[in-house]
Write a protein that holds these residues in place. Structure first.
Motif, PDB file in Angstrom:
ATOM      1  N   GLY A  66       0.815  -1.203   0.000  1.00  0.00           N
ATOM      2  CA  GLY A  66       0.000   0.000   0.000  1.00  0.00           C
ATOM      3  C   GLY A  66       0.853   1.259   0.000  1.00  0.00           C
ATOM      4  O   GLY A  66       0.533   2.248  -0.681  1.00  0.00           O
ATOM      5  N   VAL A  67       1.960   1.244   0.747  1.00  0.00           N
ATOM      6  CA  VAL A  67       2.868   2.392   0.782  1.00  0.00           C
ATOM      7  C   VAL A  67       3.505   2.590  -0.590  1.00  0.00           C
ATOM      8  O   VAL A  67       3.683   3.729  -1.058  1.00  0.00           O
ATOM      9  N   TYR A  68       3.857   1.488  -1.231  1.00  0.00           N
ATOM     10  CA  TYR A  68       4.399   1.560  -2.590  1.00  0.00           C
ATOM     11  C   TYR A  68       3.411   2.269  -3.517  1.00  0.00           C
ATOM     12  O   TYR A  68       3.787   3.163  -4.286  1.00  0.00           O
ATOM     13  N   ALA A  69       2.148   1.893  -3.422  1.00  0.00           N
ATOM     14  CA  ALA A  69       1.128   2.534  -4.258  1.00  0.00           C
ATOM     15  C   ALA A  69       0.979   4.008  -3.905  1.00  0.00           C
ATOM     16  O   ALA A  69       0.723   4.842  -4.789  1.00  0.00           O
ATOM     17  N   ALA A  70       1.147   4.349  -2.614  1.00  0.00           N
ATOM     18  CA  ALA A  70       1.031   5.742  -2.193  1.00  0.00           C
ATOM     19  C   ALA A  70       2.108   6.610  -2.841  1.00  0.00           C
ATOM     20  O   ALA A  70       1.887   7.796  -3.109  1.00  0.00           O
ATOM     21  N   GLY A  71       3.284   6.055  -3.079  1.00  0.00           N
ATOM     22  CA  GLY A  71       4.331   6.796  -3.774  1.00  0.00           C
ATOM     23  C   GLY A  71       4.156   6.736  -5.275  1.00  0.00           C
ATOM     24  O   GLY A  71       4.470   7.697  -5.987  1.00  0.00           O
ATOM     25  N   LEU A  72       3.640   5.611  -5.745  1.00  0.00           N
ATOM     26  CA  LEU A  72       3.538   5.391  -7.178  1.00  0.00           C
ATOM     27  C   LEU A  72       2.487   6.275  -7.842  1.00  0.00           C
ATOM     28  O   LEU A  72       2.717   6.827  -8.924  1.00  0.00           O
ATOM     29  N   PRO A  74       1.151   9.393  -7.155  1.00  0.00           N
ATOM     30  CA  PRO A  74       1.583  10.756  -7.532  1.00  0.00           C
ATOM     31  C   PRO A  74       2.727  10.746  -8.538  1.00  0.00           C
ATOM     32  O   PRO A  74       2.820  11.648  -9.380  1.00  0.00           O
ATOM     33  N   GLY A  75       3.611   9.724  -8.462  1.00  0.00           N
ATOM     34  CA  GLY A  75       4.675   9.614  -9.453  1.00  0.00           C
ATOM     35  C   GLY A  75       4.118   9.433 -10.846  1.00  0.00           C
ATOM     36  O   GLY A  75       4.608  10.032 -11.812  1.00  0.00           O
ATOM     37  N   LEU A  76       3.075   8.618 -10.967  1.00  0.00           N
ATOM     38  CA  LEU A  76       2.422   8.422 -12.261  1.00  0.00           C
ATOM     39  C   LEU A  76       1.768   9.699 -12.761  1.00  0.00           C
ATOM     40  O   LEU A  76       1.931  10.097 -13.919  1.00  0.00           O
ATOM     41  N   LEU A  77       1.013  10.340 -11.886  1.00  0.00           N
ATOM     42  CA  LEU A  77       0.258  11.511 -12.296  1.00  0.00           C
ATOM     43  C   LEU A  77       1.156  12.682 -12.660  1.00  0.00           C
ATOM     44  O   LEU A  77       0.805  13.506 -13.511  1.00  0.00           O
ATOM     45  N   LEU A  78       2.331  12.763 -12.030  1.00  0.00           N
ATOM     46  CA  LEU A  78       3.266  13.848 -12.339  1.00  0.00           C
ATOM     47  C   LEU A  78       4.265  13.460 -13.423  1.00  0.00           C
ATOM     48  O   LEU A  78       4.693  14.313 -14.206  1.00  0.00           O
ATOM     49  N   GLY A  79       4.659  12.175 -13.464  1.00  0.00           N
ATOM     50  CA  GLY A  79       5.698  11.749 -14.395  1.00  0.00           C
ATOM     51  C   GLY A  79       5.336  11.988 -15.846  1.00  0.00           C
ATOM     52  O   GLY A  79       6.163  12.454 -16.640  1.00  0.00           O
ATOM     53  N   GLY A  80       4.092  11.681 -16.216  1.00  0.00           N
ATOM     54  CA  GLY A  80       3.673  11.884 -17.596  1.00  0.00           C
ATOM     55  C   GLY A  80       3.687  13.348 -18.016  1.00  0.00           C
ATOM     56  O   GLY A  80       4.346  13.725 -18.988  1.00  0.00           O
ATOM     57  N   PRO A  81       2.968  14.218 -17.278  1.00  0.00           N
ATOM     58  CA  PRO A  81       2.973  15.638 -17.656  1.00  0.00           C
ATOM     59  C   PRO A  81       4.360  16.282 -17.589  1.00  0.00           C
ATOM     60  O   PRO A  81       4.697  17.108 -18.445  1.00  0.00           O
ATOM     61  N   VAL A  82       5.156  15.891 -16.591  1.00  0.00           N
ATOM     62  CA  VAL A  82       6.502  16.468 -16.493  1.00  0.00           C
ATOM     63  C   VAL A  82       7.349  16.039 -17.680  1.00  0.00           C
ATOM     64  O   VAL A  82       8.136  16.832 -18.229  1.00  0.00           O
ATOM     65  N   SER A  83       7.188  14.795 -18.138  1.00  0.00           N
ATOM     66  CA  SER A  83       7.949  14.351 -19.309  1.00  0.00           C
ATOM     67  C   SER A  83       7.440  15.019 -20.581  1.00  0.00           C
ATOM     68  O   SER A  83       8.195  15.201 -21.536  1.00  0.00           O
ATOM     69  N   ASP A  84       6.156  15.384 -20.618  1.00  0.00           N
ATOM     70  CA  ASP A  84       5.650  16.177 -21.743  1.00  0.00           C
ATOM     71  C   ASP A  84       6.332  17.541 -21.783  1.00  0.00           C
ATOM     72  O   ASP A  84       6.570  18.103 -22.846  1.00  0.00           O
ATOM     73  N   ARG A  85       6.648  18.055 -20.611  1.00  0.00           N
ATOM     74  CA  ARG A  85       7.235  19.395 -20.526  1.00  0.00           C
ATOM     75  C   ARG A  85       8.751  19.382 -20.665  1.00  0.00           C
ATOM     76  O   ARG A  85       9.343  20.231 -21.336  1.00  0.00           O
ATOM     77  N   LEU A 121       8.195   3.349  -0.406  1.00  0.00           N
ATOM     78  CA  LEU A 121       7.595   4.607  -0.836  1.00  0.00           C
ATOM     79  C   LEU A 121       8.416   5.237  -1.968  1.00  0.00           C
ATOM     80  O   LEU A 121       7.871   5.669  -2.991  1.00  0.00           O
ATOM     81  N   ILE A 122       9.742   5.262  -1.790  1.00  0.00           N
ATOM     82  CA  ILE A 122      10.618   5.824  -2.821  1.00  0.00           C
ATOM     83  C   ILE A 122      10.544   4.987  -4.095  1.00  0.00           C
ATOM     84  O   ILE A 122      10.515   5.523  -5.213  1.00  0.00           O
ATOM     85  N   ALA A 123      10.507   3.664  -3.946  1.00  0.00           N
ATOM     86  CA  ALA A 123      10.387   2.788  -5.117  1.00  0.00           C
ATOM     87  C   ALA A 123       9.093   3.059  -5.872  1.00  0.00           C
ATOM     88  O   ALA A 123       9.055   3.008  -7.109  1.00  0.00           O
ATOM     89  N   GLY A 124       8.030   3.357  -5.136  1.00  0.00           N
ATOM     90  CA  GLY A 124       6.763   3.678  -5.776  1.00  0.00           C
ATOM     91  C   GLY A 124       6.850   4.942  -6.614  1.00  0.00           C
ATOM     92  O   GLY A 124       6.344   4.998  -7.743  1.00  0.00           O
ATOM     93  N   ALA A 364      -4.762   1.572 -11.904  1.00  0.00           N
ATOM     94  CA  ALA A 364      -4.332   0.172 -11.904  1.00  0.00           C
ATOM     95  C   ALA A 364      -3.578  -0.184 -10.628  1.00  0.00           C
ATOM     96  O   ALA A 364      -3.771  -1.259 -10.051  1.00  0.00           O
ATOM     97  N   TYR A 365      -2.736   0.729 -10.172  1.00  0.00           N
ATOM     98  CA  TYR A 365      -1.898   0.423  -9.021  1.00  0.00           C
ATOM     99  C   TYR A 365      -2.641   0.491  -7.693  1.00  0.00           C
ATOM    100  O   TYR A 365      -2.083   0.112  -6.659  1.00  0.00           O
ATOM    101  N   THR A 366      -3.880   0.957  -7.703  1.00  0.00           N
ATOM    102  CA  THR A 366      -4.654   0.834  -6.471  1.00  0.00           C
ATOM    103  C   THR A 366      -4.851  -0.648  -6.127  1.00  0.00           C
ATOM    104  O   THR A 366      -5.117  -0.992  -4.975  1.00  0.00           O
TER     105      THR A 366
END
Length: 418
Positions: A66-72, A74-85, A121-124, A364-366
């Motif tokens: 669950g902690v992994y998902a907690a990090g993952l 926001p990483g997913l939601l930010l990683g895509g837009p940040v890579s677009d930028r 958490l960091i791995a997520g 998916a990661y939920t």
């Protein structure tokens, strides 16, 4: 028919110019995605080691997912837009370095259980960034190279290869190497550094654009939005809900019957689960037809069968049935993931592919919370009953998706007649 994604990507002059160099250079990006997948899943066979060595409970080890998902997420939601930028390459390199840091932190778990949670958490976070930007990068490279249909499958195979090999290597080292809580994580750290060098040579498909906003709407066409929310999103939790049950829950049900071979058993089961997700690709290709429910029906039927076999394994406390259940669930995981990624490639344009992919994967990661939830509820209901209940949920999801797709098709036909 040309997809929104292909149309947008082909219109970019900077992307077309790299076509001659792309044929095989997607492999470097695939290694990067696999490396982060390795780091994400190497933890799975070590759960039994931490339970026996550190004395932590099944609920506690389940909570690390669950902690992994907690990090993952926001990483997913930010990683895509940040890579677009900022561009795919820069963001993917960051994810690799963060993934290496996560393994270094997990080494400290021998000192205190809290480091398990910090490391996971960091791995997520690393996984979220890599899986959103990296999978979008792979799809873009595939389209430019003239292999549009291979994008989703390459992403699935890359991610799943890391998920498969990482736990096998970590489990073998934990079983036979000295200082297992340290040595088990070292191969991943080395692999991430190799992947950084490979990614540096891969063609960039999204040049940095400071005008891209981090937070913005998905900009999906109305029909695409309806299909995304009504058909694609409902299947998303089954992607990793299915695999996490196979990896983190089922092996622990027979731990007392395994003796000193528990780590090897868990490592082999984890690897076979992920290999099943890869080997099922020919079946997925046969049923894959974007805009239809053929593949998702196949996927959820496989998931249902896997849960029933898992319930039988739990009732009989049979390691052999556990292996059979995890293989079937691995096939279901692979089909669910290919379905989702294939649909996204058809529904999204090049400008929002990473964001839509990130949202799908965040949902998916939920599913990673599933082992923790099952560990809590098993004190109230027998484990076989719990797994049958999960199978019933899979059937209900299948019925809901089929009905929703028929409704969408009827709406589309009515709109075309107007």
């Amino acid at each position: 028919m040309v997809s929104n994604f292909e149309t947008g990507l082909q219109s970019a002059e900077s992307v077309r110019s790299v076509r001659p160099r792309i044929a095989h250079q997607w492999l470097g990006v695939a290694v990067a995605v696999a490396a982060v997948g390795w780091g994400a899943n190497q933890f799975a066979p070590l759960i039994l080691m931490y339970r026996s060595t550190l004395g932590v409970s099944a609920a506690t080890t389940g909570a690390t997912y669950g902690v992994y998902a907690a990090g993952l997420i926001p990483g997913l939601l930010l990683g895509g837009p940040v890579s677009d930028r900022l561009g795919r390459r820069r963001v993917t390199v960051w994810s690799l370095l963060v993934s290496a840091v996560a393994s270094a932190v997990l080494v400290l778990a021998e000192v205190g259980v809290v480091w398990l949670f910090v490391g996971r958490l960091i791995a997520g976070v690393a996984s979220g960034i890599a899986f959103s930007s990296g999978t979008a990068w792979l799809k873009e490279l595939s389209v430019i190279a003239g292999a549009k249909g291979n994008g989703a499958r390459r992403s699935t195979v890359a991610m799943t290869s890391g998920f498969a090999v990482g736990p096998l290597v970590a489990g073998l080292l934990a079983q036979y190497a000295p200082a297992p809580m340290i040595v088990a994580y070292l191969p991943h750290i080395v692999l991430t550094l190799i992947a950084v060098a490979l990614v540096a040579r891969a063609p960039e498909t999204r040049e940095p654009n400071p005008d891209v906003r981090i937070w913005q709407s998905l900009h999906l066409h109305e029909d695409s939005r309806r299909r995304f929310l009504g058909v694609v999103v409902p299947v998303a939790p089954w992607v990793f809900g299915t695999s996490s049950i196979a990896l983190a829950y089922l092996p622990g049900l027979v731990q007392d019957r395994l003796g000193d071979t528990d780590l090897i058993f868990s490592a082999v089961v984890t690897t076979m689960t992920m290999l099943a997700g890869i080997l099922v690709q020919p079946l997925a290709r046969r049923f894959e037809k974007p805009g239809t429910s053929r593949l998702v029906v196949t996927a959820l039927v496989i998931v249902t069968v896997g849960m029933i076999v898992g319930a039988s394994a739990a009732a009989a406390e049979s390691p052999i049935l556990i292996v059979m259940a995890t293989i079937v669930l691995g096939a279901g995981y692979g089909c669910c993931l290919v379905f989702g990624l294939s649909e996204l490639q058809e529904l999204a344009s090049s400008d929002n592919l990473a964001r839509v992919t990130a949202l799908f994967q965040a949902v998916a990661y939920t599913g990673f919370a599933t082992p923790y939830l099952l560990a809590l509820v098993e004190f109230v209901l027998p484990i076989p009953t719990l797994l049958v209940a999960v199978a019933v949920l899979a059937i209900l999801t299948l019925v809901s998706i089929v009905l929703r797709e028929r409704s969408l098709r009827s709406h589309s036909d009515t709109s075309n007649l107007r």
